[in-house]
Design an enzyme around this catalytic site. Structure first.
Site, mmCIF file in Angstrom:
data_model
loop_
_atom_site.group_PDB
_atom_site.id
_atom_site.type_symbol
_atom_site.label_atom_id
_atom_site.label_comp_id
_atom_site.label_asym_id
_atom_site.label_seq_id
_atom_site.Cartn_x
_atom_site.Cartn_y
_atom_site.Cartn_z
ATOM 1 N N GLU A 229 6.300 -4.771 3.600
ATOM 2 C CA GLU A 229 5.163 -4.792 2.668
ATOM 3 C C GLU A 229 5.136 -3.514 1.830
ATOM 4 O OE1 GLU A 229 1.700 -7.271 4.731
ATOM 5 O OE2 GLU A 229 2.533 -5.726 6.006
ATOM 6 N N ASN B 81 14.420 26.964 -20.876
ATOM 7 C CA ASN B 81 14.711 25.626 -21.426
ATOM 8 C C ASN B 81 16.139 25.204 -21.073
ATOM 9 O OD1 ASN B 81 12.274 26.147 -22.522
ATOM 10 N ND2 ASN B 81 12.921 26.131 -24.671
ATOM 11 N N THR C 169 15.005 -23.123 -3.955
ATOM 12 C CA THR C 169 14.752 -22.772 -5.359
ATOM 13 C C THR C 169 13.279 -23.101 -5.554
ATOM 14 O OG1 THR C 169 15.267 -24.963 -6.208
ATOM 15 C CG2 THR C 169 17.104 -23.405 -6.137
ATOM 16 N N HIS C 170 12.597 -22.322 -6.358
ATOM 17 C CA HIS C 170 11.136 -22.477 -6.554
ATOM 18 C C HIS C 170 10.390 -22.379 -5.225
ATOM 19 C CE1 HIS C 170 12.262 -24.195 -10.538
ATOM 20 N NE2 HIS C 170 13.225 -24.757 -9.826
ATOM 21 N N TYR D 83 12.550 21.381 -27.079
ATOM 22 C CA TYR D 83 11.804 21.406 -25.830
ATOM 23 C C TYR D 83 10.299 21.423 -26.102
ATOM 24 C CZ TYR D 83 9.845 22.736 -21.380
ATOM 25 O OH TYR D 83 9.091 22.743 -20.235
ATOM 26 N N LYS E 22 -0.997 -9.387 16.788
ATOM 27 C CA LYS E 22 -0.294 -9.193 15.527
ATOM 28 C C LYS E 22 0.953 -8.312 15.634
ATOM 29 C CE LYS E 22 -1.289 -10.483 11.931
ATOM 30 N NZ LYS E 22 -2.285 -10.032 10.970
ATOM 31 N N SER F 181 -2.054 -4.660 14.945
ATOM 32 C CA SER F 181 -3.390 -4.644 14.345
ATOM 33 C C SER F 181 -4.350 -3.958 15.308
ATOM 34 C CB SER F 181 -3.846 -6.078 14.092
ATOM 35 O OG SER F 181 -5.253 -6.145 14.054
ATOM 36 N N SER G 191 4.349 24.980 -12.018
ATOM 37 C CA SER G 191 5.131 23.839 -11.518
ATOM 38 C C SER G 191 5.851 24.149 -10.208
ATOM 39 C CB SER G 191 6.154 23.415 -12.579
ATOM 40 O OG SER G 191 6.917 24.538 -12.990
ATOM 41 N N LYS H 162 9.286 15.765 -13.699
ATOM 42 C CA LYS H 162 9.758 16.045 -12.339
ATOM 43 C C LYS H 162 9.096 15.207 -11.259
ATOM 44 C CE LYS H 162 11.243 20.160 -14.060
ATOM 45 N NZ LYS H 162 10.627 19.639 -15.292
ATOM 46 N N ASN I 160 3.048 -6.946 12.505
ATOM 47 C CA ASN I 160 3.062 -7.027 11.036
ATOM 48 C C ASN I 160 4.319 -6.411 10.423
ATOM 49 O OD1 ASN I 160 0.511 -8.239 11.006
ATOM 50 N ND2 ASN I 160 -0.509 -6.255 11.117
#
Ligand code: ARG
Length: 448
Positions: free
Chosen positions: A299, A111, A156-157, A326, A292, A286, A24, A334, A294
């Protein structure tokens, strides 16, 4: 001598592919600082228990402090051939002081170390997220102060609903992030790391020795120091990761809030809405379409909901039905923890710098605010102020709107003769003032 922390009972060497599979160090090196804290407390407690002499204790502490310094100054490079961060640090101590390093792990277990380390990581990370959130809240108020008199279409909506002030709109997000702060603040206050669980059954070191060690080290750890206390239940301490689940839940809620602002920013910066101009330095172009610009930050910030929610489900699933205490499964807490923390931390940091750079396209917003539908509720409320029952007012205005839409005539342009057919209180002189953002907003008395 083996450089592993175990091995005496094994005749065969570990399978190399399995070694790679189970190690690890590639990610738990991030716990180095906290793991050294554990060792510092432990070494002093061993000295108090008369297991280590004063000079042995000093030499071990000196070696550990040197490694700690490397970690804190960014000079620590994990040794990829080590099994985990505990073994890596043990080997470094060995390099510095030789055979005496074999006494470092006396009467303790990884542990106990890992529970301590992960708790401290959650604590420090939560403190960092809290600091980030305060800058984010501040950045929303900077933007709001840039447009103290501006209005916004309220939806709304995702249908036009009523006019709001721009600051009412923006402060909705500040409120969400303030609640995120409250949750995290309670969280960091509730955390206490403990030391002395051994593998699961406790340790032969007297709790008084740990207490003395902690007293000696008071104030020596990083500036945001987690509370460390005696272990209350040794089995719970090595077996539980509810504090990881809790932190990942809070990060998931922050992520959800960020994703909602992101969606708004994507929509409002599109040509279709055209209310926001996003700062160019946080957008991309783009490779094919030259025009463009963007909203990639937003996003991605929306898209990261996938991994951040996934990480929460991942740890919940890993921990589900694990027998006490454990189990190695728990090593898999992790990557989800580190990943969610890093994503949310970076989103908050970028967003805090981006938000003040948003420009309102007020002409477009004001054009949208000419839509009479945005004042339909206020028209009904005007009738109520004349003593009309709200249900009747709602019905009358509904019919009026239907008429105006069918005839394609603005309500403002209808004659009193037509207006009064819908209700005798509907006269131009009285209602004309209602079709204004200022009036609509001023009519709301419930807000601060
Ligand atoms: N790498 C382990 C983890 O992250 C550390 C504890 C290992 N304990 C053990 N008994 N193998 O959980």
């Amino acid at each position: 001598m083996t450089n592993k922390l175990w091995g005496g009972r094994f005749k065969k060497k570990i399978d190399p592919q399995f070694f790679q599979f189970q190690k690890s160090i590639d990610y738990d090196y991030l716990l180095a600082e906290y793991d050294i804290y554990h060792s510092l407390i432990h070494v002093i407690a061993l000295n108090k228990s008369e297991i280590l002499t004063d000079s042995e204790c000093d030499r071990l502490l000196k070696a550990l402090c040197e490694i700690l310094k490397e970690v804190q100054t960014g000079g620590f490079k994990p040794n990829n051939s080590a099994e985990d961060i505990h073994s890596d640090i043990q080997q470094r101590v060995d390099k510095k002081i030789g055979k005496l390093s074999d006494k470092l792990h006396t009467l303790r277990s990884r542990n106990d170390q890992i529970a301590f380390d992960v708790k401290w990581f959650c604590f420090s990370s939560a403190v960092m997220v809290l600091e980030g959130l305060s800058s984010l809240i501040e950045s929303f108020s900077v933007l709001s102060d840039k447009y103290p008199k501006s209005f916004m279409v309220g939806y709304t909506h995702l249908q036009r609903a009523q006019v709001v002030t721009f600051s009412n709109y923006l402060c909705a997000y500040s409120e969400m992030f303030k609640r995120d702060c409250l949750r995290l603040d309670n969280y960091v206050k509730s955390l206490t790391a403990s030391i002395g669980s051994g593998a699961l059954a406790g340790s032969a070191i007297d709790k008084k020795c740990y207490a003395q060690a902690l007293k000696e080290l008071l104030g020596k750890f990083s500036k945001d120091s987690l509370n460390v206390g005696p272990v209350l239940n040794s089995m719970d301490n090595v077996a539980s990761r509810d504090f990881v689940v809790q932190f990942l839940s809070y990060l998931a809620i922050i992520q959800m809030n960020i994703s909602r602002f992101s969606e708004d920013a994507i929509l409002y910066s599109s040509k279709e809405f055209n209310f926001f101009d996003l700062p160019e330095e946080f957008c991309t172009g783009s490779s094919l379409m030259p025009h463009k610009k963007n909203p990639d930050f937003f996003e991605l910030a929306r898209g990261y909901s996938g991994p951040v929610y996934g990480n929460l489900v991942s740890i919940l699933t890993t921990m589900k039905a694990l027998p006490l205490t454990y189990n190695r499964d728990m090593q898999l807490d992790k990557q989800p923890l580190f990943s969610s923390f890093e994503i949310v931390r970076d989103e908050i940091a970028i967003l805090s710098r981006l938000v003040p750079g948003i420009t309102l396209k007020e002409d477009n917003i004001n054009r949208a605010l000419l839509d009479e539908m945005l004042y339909a509720t206020e028209l009904a409320e005007y009738l109520v102020s004349c003593g009309v029952a709200f249900k009747d007012a709602h019905e009358a205005i509904g019919k009026l709107i239907r008429y105006s839409q069918d005839k394609k005539i603005q309500i403002k342009d209808l004659s009193d003769e037509v207006l009064t057919k819908f209700h005798n209180k509907l006269v131009k002189k009285e209602i004309i003032k209602i079709f204004s953002p200022e009036w609509a907003v001023r009519s709301k008395k419930s807000l601060p």
